[in-house]
Design a protein around this motif. Structure first.
Motif, mmCIF file in Angstrom:
data_model
loop_
_atom_site.group_PDB
_atom_site.id
_atom_site.type_symbol
_atom_site.label_atom_id
_atom_site.label_comp_id
_atom_site.label_asym_id
_atom_site.label_seq_id
_atom_site.Cartn_x
_atom_site.Cartn_y
_atom_site.Cartn_z
ATOM 1 N N PHE A 136 33.584 46.080 40.938
ATOM 2 C CA PHE A 136 34.963 46.395 41.309
ATOM 3 C C PHE A 136 35.243 46.140 42.791
ATOM 4 O O PHE A 136 36.233 46.628 43.313
ATOM 5 N N MET A 137 34.382 45.405 43.469
ATOM 6 C CA MET A 137 34.533 45.231 44.911
ATOM 7 C C MET A 137 34.837 43.795 45.328
ATOM 8 O O MET A 137 34.661 43.445 46.474
ATOM 9 N N GLU A 138 35.318 42.980 44.427
ATOM 10 C CA GLU A 138 35.646 41.597 44.747
ATOM 11 C C GLU A 138 37.139 41.355 44.555
ATOM 12 O O GLU A 138 37.775 41.962 43.703
ATOM 13 N N GLY A 139 37.688 40.441 45.331
ATOM 14 C CA GLY A 139 39.052 39.950 45.151
ATOM 15 C C GLY A 139 40.105 41.031 45.034
ATOM 16 O O GLY A 139 40.161 41.958 45.849
ATOM 17 N N ILE A 140 40.934 40.913 44.006
ATOM 18 C CA ILE A 140 42.050 41.857 43.856
ATOM 19 C C ILE A 140 41.567 43.266 43.568
ATOM 20 O O ILE A 140 42.256 44.234 43.885
ATOM 21 N N MET A 141 40.384 43.397 42.987
ATOM 22 C CA MET A 141 39.840 44.729 42.732
ATOM 23 C C MET A 141 39.520 45.439 44.052
ATOM 24 O O MET A 141 39.488 46.658 44.122
ATOM 25 N N ALA A 142 39.300 44.667 45.103
ATOM 26 C CA ALA A 142 39.023 45.226 46.426
ATOM 27 C C ALA A 142 40.300 45.330 47.256
ATOM 28 O O ALA A 142 40.253 45.601 48.444
ATOM 29 N N ALA A 150 38.611 35.901 42.504
ATOM 30 C CA ALA A 150 39.643 36.940 42.399
ATOM 31 C C ALA A 150 39.044 38.298 42.053
ATOM 32 O O ALA A 150 39.670 39.330 42.252
ATOM 33 N N GLY A 151 37.840 38.304 41.527
ATOM 34 C CA GLY A 151 37.183 39.564 41.200
ATOM 35 C C GLY A 151 37.362 40.021 39.780
ATOM 36 O O GLY A 151 36.791 41.031 39.384
ATOM 37 N N VAL A 152 38.131 39.319 38.968
ATOM 38 C CA VAL A 152 38.370 39.772 37.597
ATOM 39 C C VAL A 152 37.272 39.347 36.637
ATOM 40 O O VAL A 152 37.115 39.946 35.585
ATOM 41 N N ASP A 153 36.495 38.359 37.023
ATOM 42 C CA ASP A 153 35.426 37.905 36.134
ATOM 43 C C ASP A 153 34.278 38.908 36.088
ATOM 44 O O ASP A 153 33.554 38.977 35.106
ATOM 45 N N GLY A 154 34.124 39.713 37.125
ATOM 46 C CA GLY A 154 33.032 40.664 37.187
ATOM 47 C C GLY A 154 33.337 42.025 36.596
ATOM 48 O O GLY A 154 32.502 42.927 36.617
ATOM 49 N N LEU A 155 34.520 42.210 36.047
ATOM 50 C CA LEU A 155 34.895 43.526 35.523
ATOM 51 C C LEU A 155 33.981 43.984 34.403
ATOM 52 O O LEU A 155 33.645 45.164 34.314
ATOM 53 N N SER A 156 33.550 43.064 33.553
ATOM 54 C CA SER A 156 32.673 43.450 32.449
ATOM 55 C C SER A 156 31.296 43.891 32.948
ATOM 56 O O SER A 156 30.559 44.558 32.240
ATOM 57 N N LYS A 169 42.791 42.827 47.589
ATOM 58 C CA LYS A 169 43.375 41.577 48.094
ATOM 59 C C LYS A 169 44.610 41.189 47.279
ATOM 60 O O LYS A 169 44.757 41.565 46.127
ATOM 61 N N ASN A 170 45.476 40.397 47.880
ATOM 62 C CA ASN A 170 46.729 39.966 47.258
ATOM 63 C C ASN A 170 46.445 39.047 46.068
ATOM 64 O O ASN A 170 45.861 37.977 46.239
ATOM 65 N N PRO A 171 46.889 39.436 44.843
ATOM 66 C CA PRO A 171 46.620 38.588 43.666
ATOM 67 C C PRO A 171 47.270 37.216 43.743
ATOM 68 O O PRO A 171 46.757 36.256 43.183
#
Length: 168
Positions: A95-101, A85-91, A103-105
């Protein structure tokens, strides 16, 4: 030297408290998705047998609910799903994966689907496997519909049932 479970729970709780103080949670409903099953379990149980600090975190969350009128939901999801989903990489400022890019959450956390749909029919198959006794009769009959007619087999008759009911 706190555990990673405690640190993650503390960080999430601090942010929830900040949102409460900002008025962003007033009479709202907040879904907190985490791969921290200890945090989720403690939230639902209300306390930790082994960690007073984790119990204190949960108390702080309940206080936010009370002060703001919000409803908090803490929901465990797999770490692999969080990464996708891309939220694990926020730390790590990713910012270019999953919902951060963009995509539909809901594609990562499909709360709009029931368990059988998400499992592609495996839940219904599993239930049907154990639902009947050795004679093929259901362990538990479905509730009668308002249109079903109650059939009384007489006083104390165990054969009483509902006409119009079909087993599913």
């Amino acid at each position: 030297n706190e555990s990673s479970n405690w640190r993650e729970a503390e960080n999430l709780t601090k942010r929830i408290e900040e949102m409460g103080l900002e008025g962003r949670l007033d009479n709202m409903e907040l879904f907190v998705f985490t791969d921290n099953s200890t945090y989720e379990g403690t939230f639902h149980k209300g306390y930790s047998k082994t960690s007073k600090k984790l119990t204190a975190i949960i108390l702080r969350m309940r206080k936010v609910e009370r002060k703001t009128g919000c409803i908090l939901h803490v929901i465990h999801i797999a770490g692999t799903r969080m990464k996708a989903a891309g939220v694990d990489g926020l730390s790590r400022c990713d910012f270019m994966e999953g919902i951060m890019a963009g995509k539909n959450p809901w594609s990562y956390v499909p709360l709009n689907e029931d368990a059988d749909t998400r499992s592609e029919g495996r839940v219904a198959e599993w239930v049907k496997h154990w639902w009947h006794d050795d004679e093929g009769k259901p362990w538990c009959l479905p509730r009668p519909k308002a249109t079903d007619e109650v059939v009384d087999g007489g006083e104390g008759d165990s054969e009483a049932g509902y006409e119009g009911r079909e087993e599913t």
